[in-house]
Scaffold this active site. Sequence first.
Site, mmCIF file in Angstrom:
data_model
loop_
_atom_site.group_PDB
_atom_site.id
_atom_site.type_symbol
_atom_site.label_atom_id
_atom_site.label_comp_id
_atom_site.label_asym_id
_atom_site.label_seq_id
_atom_site.Cartn_x
_atom_site.Cartn_y
_atom_site.Cartn_z
ATOM 1 N N THR A 152 2.609 9.912 3.179
ATOM 2 C CA THR A 152 1.427 10.599 2.650
ATOM 3 C C THR A 152 1.708 11.141 1.250
ATOM 4 O OG1 THR A 152 0.810 11.106 4.926
ATOM 5 C CG2 THR A 152 -0.330 12.342 3.244
ATOM 6 N N HIS A 153 2.718 10.575 0.586
ATOM 7 C CA HIS A 153 3.051 11.062 -0.749
ATOM 8 C C HIS A 153 2.256 10.308 -1.796
ATOM 9 C CE1 HIS A 153 7.124 11.892 1.368
ATOM 10 N NE2 HIS A 153 6.176 12.704 1.779
ATOM 11 N N THR A 154 0.952 10.533 -1.769
ATOM 12 C CA THR A 154 0.073 9.978 -2.787
ATOM 13 C C THR A 154 0.091 10.959 -3.951
ATOM 14 O OG1 THR A 154 -1.782 11.114 -1.729
ATOM 15 C CG2 THR A 154 -1.401 8.844 -1.103
ATOM 16 N N GLN A 213 4.882 5.958 -2.954
ATOM 17 C CA GLN A 213 6.321 6.125 -2.760
ATOM 18 C C GLN A 213 6.846 4.802 -2.241
ATOM 19 O OE1 GLN A 213 7.698 10.054 -1.612
ATOM 20 N NE2 GLN A 213 8.999 9.237 -3.242
#
Lengths: 589, 456, 235
Positions: free
Chosen positions: A517-519, A348
Amino acid sequence: MARKAPKKDAVIVGLGWTGSILGMELASAGLDVLALERGEDRETVPNFQYPNEMDELKYAVRYELMQKPANSTLTIRRTLDEVALPYRKLGSFLPGIGVGGAGVHWNGRTWRPQPEELRLHSYVTEKFGQKTIPDGMFLQDYPVTYAELEPYFDRFERMAAISGKAGNINGKIIDGGDPFEGPRSRDYAMPPLPSTYDASLFAKAAKAMGCHPFPQPASIASQSYVNEYGMQLGPCSFCGFCERYGCYNYSKGSPQTCILDALKRKPNFAYKVKVEVLRVDLAADKKTATGVTYFDHTTGEEVFQPADIVLLCAFQLHNVHLMLLSGIGKPYDPATGEGVTGRSYAYQTEGGLTMFMPDHTFNPFVGTGATDVVITDYTTNRIDLGREGFIGGSSISAGTTNGQPIHSLPLPSDTPTWGKGWKKAIKQWYGHSMSIGSQGSCMAYRDCYLDLDPTYKDHFGRPLMRMTFNWQDNDLRMTQFMRKKIEAIAASMKPAVMQSSFKDKGAMYDVRPYQTTHTVGGAIMGADPKSSALNRYLQSHDVHNVFVMGAGAFPQNIQFNPTGLLGGLAYWSAHAIRTDYLRNPRDLS
Amino acid sequence: MKSFLRILGGVIVVILIAIALIIWVPAQRTSAKALDLPTSDITAARGAYVARAANCEDCHTGPGRKAYSGGLTVASPFGTIYSTNITPDKQYGIGDYSLDDFRAALYDGVRKNGTRLYPAMPYENYRLLSEADVESLYRYYMDEVKPVHDQPPQTHLAFPFNQRLGVRVWDWLALKNPRFKPPTDNPQINRGAYLVQALGHCAACHSPRNWLMASNGIRDEDAKYLTGGKVDGRAVPPLRGKDSVTTRWSQTQIAQYLATGRNAYTGAAGDMTSVVGNSLQHLSYDDIMAMSAYLKYLDAGTTEASAHSNDVPTKTQAMLTAANPSTPLGARLYLDNCDGCHFANGLGAPGVFPTLDGNPTVTAASATSLIETILYGAAMPSTQLRPERFRMPGFAWRLDDHDVATLATFLRQGWNNHASAVTAGQVAALRHKEAKPPLKSDERNAGRADQARAGR
Amino acid sequence: MTDKPFEGWRLSRRAFLEAAATAGVAMAAVPLHLNAADAPVALHKYQPEFLNVDEWAFVMAATARLIPSEGEGPGARETRVPVFIDRQLAGKYGAATDWYMQGPYDPSASPDRGYQTPLTPAQLYRQGIKAVNVWCEKRHGKTFADLDAPIQDETLTSLQNGRLVLVPELSWFFSVLLANTREGYFADPKYGGNHGMQAWVYIGFPGARASFKEWAMQYNKPYPLGPVSIAGKRA
């Protein structure tokens, strides 16, 4: 030799948001369901109870609720010619663990993608031409449309107790909501949370510049709430210990507050904790899975759990790792461009600006995880991408989430990092700063992918997953565009000091600071089995009784937090399993 | 002198005859009532529902033991009583009981071999059961309940309470007419009355007891019926009369509480957690509405106190909101321990966090329940309609006796509450010797969650 | 294998004067409601769990420069940051229990690759302190703890900007020391630092209260009430 357990109709790997949703949906359909969670069991009391939870060192700095890299991690490199090195301590992203998973410690921000984002390839080529797409970018349409998903977005939002204000109800634009969002069938279930002082100042400034501010939609109850399972939430106390913490007063949406007590009542649902799935076992012809093999940390034994359906509901990174280890889908190779498992990893793109305002008093510790005011005036469907020279967009927002002093104490960049000057500055500036940030899309690229590391291993002797990722010019141009917009709004608020932090051309991915943590990606959904791992129902193209939930399915990342989309997709997939797959198990494409 | 001795002699003879009668006259058994259902309706399935409503399982299943195999400890003023094995096991249970034997246990508190049950078994109330319910229960226990070949611990009270013959005397004095009298012409209210008086045996806790420890209010015509009681030294709130929640709550709110353990005002805690969790949540909608209709009927004509809206912030709310450093200790303790869920207006959140303003547990004459809640927390049961097991943590580890007393006093006198102060001594008396007593919970449903976690 | 602390410990005059001053300052800064039973062991009498004599002296001295006592607000001494650090190093954090510590290692990797040394934080301190003291002895003839404050500051600056060259395995030493110092200053007092919540009082952070529903819409008004710790102490 693994002990063989009695067969289950469905085995679920990971008991977080999607594991709980699929557990509820399949158990309600009468299936015998077993969920396997490698972390601990977690309940509001005692695990997040007041006041013990209010411990910044333990939860925000030492990451108590997160996955410990000692137990599970990956290696990271930026380019194909770097040697990947282990992600030894947490920094850039914080995968969850335990019952509830990251759904316990998230900040509650819940969005739908814009309709254009789900057909981004078509949108870009139709509106701006094929030449807009730079070489090396993998741009794909999702194999499902916003209209198809709308009822499932609504279902997820109602289940997860979203507070907010709709901006578009069946095409009618509503003042005070997001005027550029896709059409909703109805408003949110609860009114939005009140805005804090800094968010209100931003709202005023943004409006004065012609933008359309609205409150962040949040899986945080603004009043007493009951969802479809009879599960309840109480109103948020603005405690300032939201992200990275479990919620002490049952006001943040999580599997614990929204699903699990109802699910545990079902006699045909069971779950185990501290059991770690080592692989999905496939039949000899590799066209179906026979079950999973797990290691029981409590008894020390390996167990084969046969099942008719396998649902991978772990965190995105771990789902992809399991697929690679189990041979589900051909592993992606950037050299050839072939393969699907691990393809199109994305992140992101974020940036921010901090303002120091000695004449304003903010109480930064008064906040929820999602107290922002947001503008979507510079999102993908608002920008002339051809003219600006990038594909993508961002939301821009301001709002305090916390004032925890160890990790949330912004200081002007010329402040000494220690000594007398530092000590003076912390008193001078604590409570007198605010930030405006942008969070936006990140495209998928040929050289950003996941595969198995050749060197490093976990404590089972399995190869770690390797992440190859770096910031690409397209997204860096986009974030610099946002910088200009934000600086203009910030300048209008006349801060004493203003400092920007936006990545520029040549920026290298730095794994140390927390970013998001937007993998996403690595097990992407698509119509074409040659360029995607899953079909439109999140069913593996290759192994038809394996369904893979989560943001791994995103072909490229959307501009917003992923939970709303992956939650809608989970209900959409569950619907297909219940109404179609179960009566005739096969490839549903 | 001589006539005195003669009288004394006469008295002694009477006493000896009485003792002889008590010992040797066979136990009188209440005869069967008329059966008001066709025999084909007397099924084990019906009995299972009746058992739920009568909540047999709660007492007759000790912690960690198999269903109905006894072993629950009941702390009585006379010593520890253990519940018995009522599975159809022939040796350790009631497997050899005829229907008459079974009825006698429920109506008269008499075992098959004639010995008396201690009135910890609420046969005072079960006496009112219909014949149809007794026979259905019998079918359930004989045909469906699994026999458990295991003897629970046996009750051995100290002299003279181990003389079960004494119980016979008590029974003779205490037991009332076994006939249930429907109070009205309205079938719903009558059904509610039967559920409350007989199956629910609510009076066993919610009515006071006389000097004999006999219930002082089994049915509506008894003056003290449901006017409040005492269990384990803790005050049990009244269910009728001007201070009771049943006058303040609407029928819907009462029904919600019974079915889900929570309503707009409060949540079940203490013993009610397991009553709702194991028994009431399983009752049918009609039965829940009947019980709540009956409870409202008891105070028909009493005006309902308006639901709190708190449009005018009380002084307490203003003080708490201001959060001034000069905030007195009680309010300060509230901000540091309670405010996060119960908020500055003391109203909590409907169905989730109990209100403190106007909560009878907070303002009861006896502060015992309030103190114990502050020390050890509370847990709502998981129910079918409202499955979430809300828990309040305890603060015994964080607050000393003086803090608890100051905080409790603040609660009892804040907002619109007017009740007496609490002393540190009262708190000290309630601190448990063990590190932390178990949180009262609906153990059967906790068991279900544990079973789920065990991954059967 | 850790050195046993306080064997053959000699009290240097300088250390004695500093300790006495610290004790006085610490007691004066402690809020009145703390009674005698709460008063902790004076820093110069504290028995470290992990650090040896020299390491303790270094940590006392270094943290006192990173967050000095002079000026408004408490310093690392008053808030007992060295105790915090010692206890952290003795526990899970010091042993890097939660981190992936398997080889192979590339400690020379650029900093944006993250923590790549094979050393745990406990080892970082042990070896880093030694290396810094060697450097100080070479340059100034004294260990860090015995230097005058301005020279200590100079040394820390050199350590921070790399002029004080350490082996690559120790490249994280300064940033870890600085981070731990701030953690000890601001963490809940249960961890041994932030004594009496003084750091929270100084900046106006309410600690573990975590309940502000009625303050969400109180704009531009400083929140007045002091902090509470997890243990329930008030300041």
